[in-house]
Structures are given as C-alpha cells and as structure tokens.
Design a protein around this motif. Structure first.
Motif, PDB file in Angstrom:
ATOM      1  N   GLY A 160      42.437  13.775  40.682  1.00  0.00           N
ATOM      2  CA  GLY A 160      41.794  13.629  39.382  1.00  0.00           C
ATOM      3  C   GLY A 160      40.436  12.962  39.469  1.00  0.00           C
ATOM      4  N   THR A 161      40.177  12.011  38.578  1.00  0.00           N
ATOM      5  CA  THR A 161      38.862  11.370  38.510  1.00  0.00           C
ATOM      6  C   THR A 161      38.562  10.503  39.725  1.00  0.00           C
ATOM      7  N   SER A 162      39.552  10.156  40.508  1.00  0.00           N
ATOM      8  CA  SER A 162      39.323   9.331  41.696  1.00  0.00           C
ATOM      9  C   SER A 162      39.049  10.171  42.944  1.00  0.00           C
ATOM     10  N   ALA A 163      39.031  11.510  42.799  1.00  0.00           N
ATOM     11  CA  ALA A 163      38.807  12.396  43.943  1.00  0.00           C
ATOM     12  C   ALA A 163      37.409  12.185  44.518  1.00  0.00           C
ATOM     13  N   GLN A 164      37.291  12.213  45.850  1.00  0.00           N
ATOM     14  CA  GLN A 164      36.019  12.059  46.539  1.00  0.00           C
ATOM     15  C   GLN A 164      35.861  13.179  47.575  1.00  0.00           C
ATOM     16  N   GLU A 207      46.888  23.626  48.540  1.00  0.00           N
ATOM     17  CA  GLU A 207      46.661  23.740  47.109  1.00  0.00           C
ATOM     18  C   GLU A 207      45.938  22.492  46.598  1.00  0.00           C
ATOM     19  N   GLY A 208      44.902  22.727  45.829  1.00  0.00           N
ATOM     20  CA  GLY A 208      44.144  21.621  45.261  1.00  0.00           C
ATOM     21  C   GLY A 208      43.028  21.114  46.145  1.00  0.00           C
ATOM     22  N   ILE A 209      42.912  21.630  47.388  1.00  0.00           N
ATOM     23  CA  ILE A 209      41.858  21.203  48.306  1.00  0.00           C
ATOM     24  C   ILE A 209      40.662  22.143  48.161  1.00  0.00           C
ATOM     25  N   GLU A 211      37.079  22.410  35.683  1.00  0.00           N
ATOM     26  CA  GLU A 211      37.716  23.699  35.943  1.00  0.00           C
ATOM     27  C   GLU A 211      37.401  24.161  37.358  1.00  0.00           C
ATOM     28  N   VAL A 212      38.408  24.616  38.098  1.00  0.00           N
ATOM     29  CA  VAL A 212      38.213  25.159  39.439  1.00  0.00           C
ATOM     30  C   VAL A 212      37.805  26.624  39.311  1.00  0.00           C
TER      31      VAL A 212
END
Length: 683
Positions: A532-536, A578-580, A626-627
């Motif tokens: 989420g918002t903490s993704a780097q 998934e999600g990467i 959005e991805v």
C-alpha cells in the motif's frame, strides 16, 4: 541517396586508408571492397565486405562519387578484421543515414534500430534510457571512439554526449554480450559513436533549426587545418519550453544546454596519434520523471555537466601493433526534487571522475591473428546522497554544503583472443578476465567464440559470449522519496548464444537471427504494491532471467526508393509475483516493428518516412493507485529535405498522427505532433 552495393566494383578515389583502435570494425586485410549501407535503414551490416566511409558527393555528376576512407577500423573482435572475415554481426548507421533521418539526437536515431529499446522521458534527447534485447539502460556500454564514457553513478544520463550529431560519422551497435571485446558493463551489447575530422581543409559549416514547444538550436564547426592533420572544433546551443506544465502552471519539461567538442591528431611514418575533448552542459525540467504514487512530484529538475577527453595512439611499424589509450571523464549533476525549492527538499549533488588506461595489441603469425591487452579504470564518486561516509568531506562549489559521502572502485581487466581466418571460414575465440576492488569476487574469466561461414552471397554465423556488469552507484546507495537501494548487490552475469543467416543481391537483402540470453543476479528496481502507501522501490538481484528472441530484416533498393522492414520478438521467462511491479528489467519490448521508405533525390529533393510499432511487457502504478499495463502504440515521422551544393534545408514532422496516449515510462506524459525546420550551410 546511396543504395546498398554488394560486391559490385565501382571507380572510386581513395584519399586515406588508416587504422585506429577506436572503431568496432576494421577495414584491414588482404582485400577491401567498398560497399554502401542503405540510407533508408538501420540494419545489420549487410555487405559481405564493408569499410566505414566518409562520403563527399559531387552534386554536379550524378554518376560520379568520391570516397574518403578516414580513420577506419571496423571489427566485432579485439583483433581488427574485415567484415567479410568477421563472424560477429553488427548494426551500422552511416553519416548519410544520419543526414536523412528526421531526428535531432542520437537517442532518436537509435529508435529505428530494431534490436534497440529507446525509452523516452523527454523529446529531442532531453533524457532517454537505451537498452538492447530486453536489457536495461545500465546493461550496455556506450563508447565514444572506442572509449567507455558510461557514468558509473547512473545510466540515465549516459547519452548526454559531449559531441553534437553533426560531429558523428557513424553509430555502430553490437548486440549481445561483448565482454571479450569491451570488458565490464557490456552485458547485453555495445554502442560505439565515431566522430571524425573529415571536413575538407578549407570548409566550415553552420546550422540553425527551430520548431514546436519553443525549440531552437544553432551550431557550427570550423576546420583547423595544418600540414599534418585537419582538426575541428564544434559548438552548439539548444533550448525548448517543453511540452507540458505542472499542476501549478509552471514549465516542467523545458531544457537548455550547450556543447563544445574539439578533435585533432598527428601522424608520421612511425606513429599515429589522435585526441579529443568535449564538454556538455545541460539542464532540464524532469516533470514526473521519477515520481511514484507515494511521491507525485511534477516539478523535478536536473542539471548535468560532462567533460570527456582522450588520447589514443598506434605504431605503424613493427610486427606487433600497439594501440594504447588514456582517458578522463568528469560527470557532475544536481538533482532538485522540487525545482527551485531546496528548503522543501535538499538538492542532491554528485561528482564523479573516471580515469582510465587501456592497451590493445595484435600480431599476425602462421596460424592467424592474435590480440592481447588490458585496461585499468578507476571510478571515484563524491555525493550528498550516495556512498559511504567520507573520511574527509569536499566542498560543493557554489553552495554552503559539502560532499559527505562517496565510493571509489578500481576495475581491472585483461583479454586474449585468437582469430583463425580461412577463405570462407572465420573462427574468433578468446576471453576477458575481470576483477573489481569493490566486489569480493575473485578474478573471473568470461569466454566467447564467434564462427562465420560465407557461401557466395550468403553468410552463416553463430556465437557464444559471456559478460558481467557491476551495479551502478545509484543501484547500490540511492535512498530518497520512495527508493531504498541495497549496497550489497551482486554483479550481473550473462551467457548468450546466437545463430543466423544473412543474404544479399544487387536489389534485395535480408537477415534472420535467433538468440538466447541466460542472466544471473540481474538487477532491477521493484515495488510490492501489496504494501500500500508504505511501498517503496527497492533494488534487488533477480535470481535468473532467460531471454530468447528472433530478429529479421528484409529490404530492397531501387532507383526510385529504398525500402526496409524489420521486426523483433523477445520473451523472458522470469515470472513476477503477484503485486510486484518492475521498473526496468521485467519491462521489455516483446514486439517491435520498424518500416522505412527513403526516396531517391530528384533535383536535390528527397522524402523519408519512418514508422514504428511496439508492444511492451510490464505495468506501472498510476497516481490514482491503479495498476496499468503498457499498451502498444505506433508513431510515424517524416523528413522532407532539399540540398544543393553547400546548402541543405529540411523539415521534420514527428508523431504525424498526433498520438498523445503512448507511454514509455509510467506517469510520464509524452508530446503529440511536433515539427522542426532547419538549414545547414557549408562554406
């Protein structure tokens, strides 16, 4: 316009026939046959024999042509070989190709090379990442006259060249690992940019152009003739308002910059020397170039200064040919996360100096031609953000701050290669041994072998090559606004095989090749969107990536026009979790189709049309969270040109269909239709 000539003899005037170690190819050996690459295309060297050419055309005689062979050495190996002998296939873009293409920079020029991926953040060469065959911008080596000019800090600014497009006589692209030829960094290929002093001793030239988005450029070259050489000095200035504005209404893709380039040489019966020095100073609005969903900055700015100088030599006598070089590069940049607002985010300053000494040597004996040599290259960075704490800080000129961080590494390599040359068969095999003071790995050997076999107008080729690439300083240490680098990254390593066939006739030519790359410890920036918002964005080593692909080119040359159609397909089997989301290594061109039509000149008037369609694998996260998958797109460019005697007038229209939806990088908008008109005059 010059059409491809394969094995067809013509009457020519040879003014010079020289050898220098700064070129990818070599027109040396028992026989030299001059052939001409198609103006209409960037294609693998199609002729069975080819030398580099500097053309000077007598426009009053349609059937006569004067050719100057100047400073030519063309080879895909350490030992200079004619292209008819060499087994390694290359892509060559001649001076005439450059003059006909609707481009204002080398970056734009390479978009028409089917094996090259050009990811544009800003037009007209403001910033572009260039890669080859599914690699990244960090995985190729870029050379100026055979000297590595890559910035170990980052590959983003590699193409801030110290020379102007008008200084360049050809661009050479070697696809696939080139460690045996160019040592470290050449993981998936090499691009060599060759300049020349081949203006006639009494001529000078000037040009001016302008167009959309407030674009304007002016420059020129003057000749510095002497009894032993014809040196030149060139200078240019370019600027643009950019094609977009920030949310606050400010310019955010504008740019301006200057270049100065000097080159000269000396030769006598015993030695040949050449030297050059160049300066590039440029600043540009970086808009959302490095923005993330977490950090949606749209007024970034960057300023770079680059200085590059080199001295190269060669002995003319003796059994062993020695080709020593010494060079120095200086890279300096200032990055502003918020343009003109250091109180909001401190500017990031970096200064890098590269010192190098290299030697290539070769000799002939009863069983072929053998080459050997070594290179030592020291890379020293001081920074406000990258590296380890310095024992002694350095003041940042013009500021109240100091460089407090830095890193220094020395890369050493040695090579040995032998070439067996028969009438129709060439076998070139050897290795490079590499070691870096930064890495804990021992001296490691990377071998390679190339085989070529010619039958009349057909050439079969196959190769196996390996290489490595050290991580850039940015990949190791960058930690700002959503980025977290890993200083313990391992070097990337690559093994590759390629096989193919090329053929030609007086009218038609073609090439078909297939390749497979096996990469270990591949470096990329990835983001786990599930955080989420903490993704780097984090720099990581992928375990393995397998890449395979095919490339094909067909073309025809008639008295009315030249036609070319090229296609490449690339696939990678590294599966993303998934999600990467990948920023570079897993975002590659799966399909690329390039078509070019170049008309013959009629009363000095000619027309060129370029078309490019490409489909990229990968996705990005929009500012809305959005991805989004990258979508395929097509672009069309054209140039209408008139040249007569000493004057050339041209008009370019890029993105003719006004496509405003195409994306090369996520969250970086691109311009619609834009036009440039210009004129060049030689006096």
């Amino acid at each position: 316009m010059f059409k491809p000539q394969f094995q067809k003899r013509q009457v020519m005037v040879f003014h010079q026939f020289q050898r220098k170690g700064y070129s990818l190819f070599a027109a040396l050996g028992r026989e030299v046959i001059i052939s001409v690459l198609s103006v209409a295309t960037l294609s693998s060297a199609k002729a069975a024999s080819i030398s580099d050419e500097t053309f000077r055309v007598d426009s009053t005689k349609a059937t006569a042509r004067e050719v100057t062979l100047d400073d030519v050495c063309v080879t895909g190996s350490r030992a200079p070989l004619t292209v008819s002998q060499a087994a390694r296939m290359v892509t060559v873009l001649s001076r005439e190709d450059i003059a006909q293409a609707p481009v204002q920079s080398v970056n734009d020029l390479l978009k028409m090379a089917v094996g090259v991926d050009v990811r544009q953040r800003g037009p007209l060469g403001s910033q572009t990442d260039i890669s080859i065959r599914g690699g990244t911008q960090e995985q190729i080596v870029v050379l100026l006259n055979g000297i590595n000019i890559c910035d170990p800090q980052t590959g983003h600014n590699t193409f801030d060249l110290p020379c102007d497009l008008s200084d360049i006589i050809r661009v050479e692209v070697l696809e696939g690992p080139a460690g045996r030829v160019y040592g470290t960094s050449s993981l998936v290929g090499a691009i060599n940019i060759v300049t020349s002093t081949t203006l006639s001793p009494s001529s000078h030239e000037a040009y001016i152009e302008g167009g959309s988005f407030g674009y304007a450029k002016a420059g020129g070259r003057i000749c510095l003739p002497s009894q032993i050489s014809n040196g030149t000095i060139s200078a240019s200035y370019a600027r643009s308002d950019g094609y977009s504005r920030s949310r606050k209404g400010h310019l955010n893709t504008d740019f301006s910059g200057s270049k100065v380039f000097y080159q000269d040489g000396y030769h006598d019966d015993n030695i040949r020397l050449s030297w050059y020095a160049g300066l590039s100073d440029k600043g540009w609005g970086s808009g959302t170039f490095y923005a993330t969903p977490k950090w949606q900055a749209d007024e970034q700015y960057e300023h770079t200064t680059k200085i590059h100088t080199a001295l190269q030599g060669e002995n003319k006598r003796g059994r062993i040919h020695f080709q020593p070089s010494i060079y120095w590069s200086h890279h300096q940049d200032r990055y502003e996360g918020y343009r003109g607002q250091p109180d909001v985010m401190k500017y990031n300053y970096n200064r890098c100096n590269i010192y190098g000494l290299k030697l290539n040597s070769y000799f002939d004996w009863s069983i072929g031609r053998t080459a050997f040599g070594a290179e030592i290259r020291n890379e020293d960075l001081v920074s406000g953000n990258l590296g380890e704490p310095l024992f002694r800080t350095h003041h940042i000129s013009g500021t109240d701050r100091d460089y407090t961080l830095g890193i220094n590494r020395t890369n050493i390599s040695a090579h040995l290669e032998h070439n067996i040359i028969l009438d129709q068969l060439t076998i070139s095999a050897g290795f490079v041994a590499a070691k870096s003071s930064w890495s804990s790995m021992n001296m490691t050997i990377y071998p390679g072998i190339d085989v070529g076999y010619s039958i009349h107008n057909v050439k079969l080729f196959a190769s196996y090559n390996t290489s490595l690439r050290l991580p850039s300083f940015t990949e190791m240490y960058y930690k700002l606004q959503g980025y977290a680098a890993d200083p313990h990254l391992k070097p990337e390593e690559m093994q590759a095989v390629e096989t193919g066939i090329q053929w030609h006739s007086p009218t038609f030519y073609g090439k078909l090749s297939a390749f497979h790359h096996h990469g270990r410890n591949m470096i990329d920036w990835i983001m786990d969107t599930s955080q989420g918002t903490s993704a780097q964005w984090q720099s990581v080593n992928h375990t393995k990536i397998n890449t395979w692909g095919v490339e094909t080119t067909i073309g025809a040359s008639t008295k009315w026009a030249d036609f070319n159609l090229s296609y490449s397909y690339t696939d990678q089997d590294k599966q993303q979790k998934e999600g990467i989301v990948s920023q570079y290594a897993l975002e590659y061109l799966r399909h690329k189709l390039v078509a070019t039509v170049q008309s013959a000149e009629w009363n000095g008037l000619s027309l060129r049309v370029d078309a490019r369609w490409q489909d990229r694998v990968g996705s990005y996260t929009s500012f809305n969270g959005e991805v989004c998958d990258y979508r395929p797109y097509a672009l069309f460019n054209t140039r209408l040109q008139w040249r007569k005697a000493s004057m050339t007038v041209y008009a370019d229209i890029n993105n003719i269909l006004n496509n405003r939806t195409y994306i090369d990088f996520g969250n970086v908008p691109q311009p619609g239709i834009w036009a440039v008109v210009g004129t060049k005059y030689r006096f």
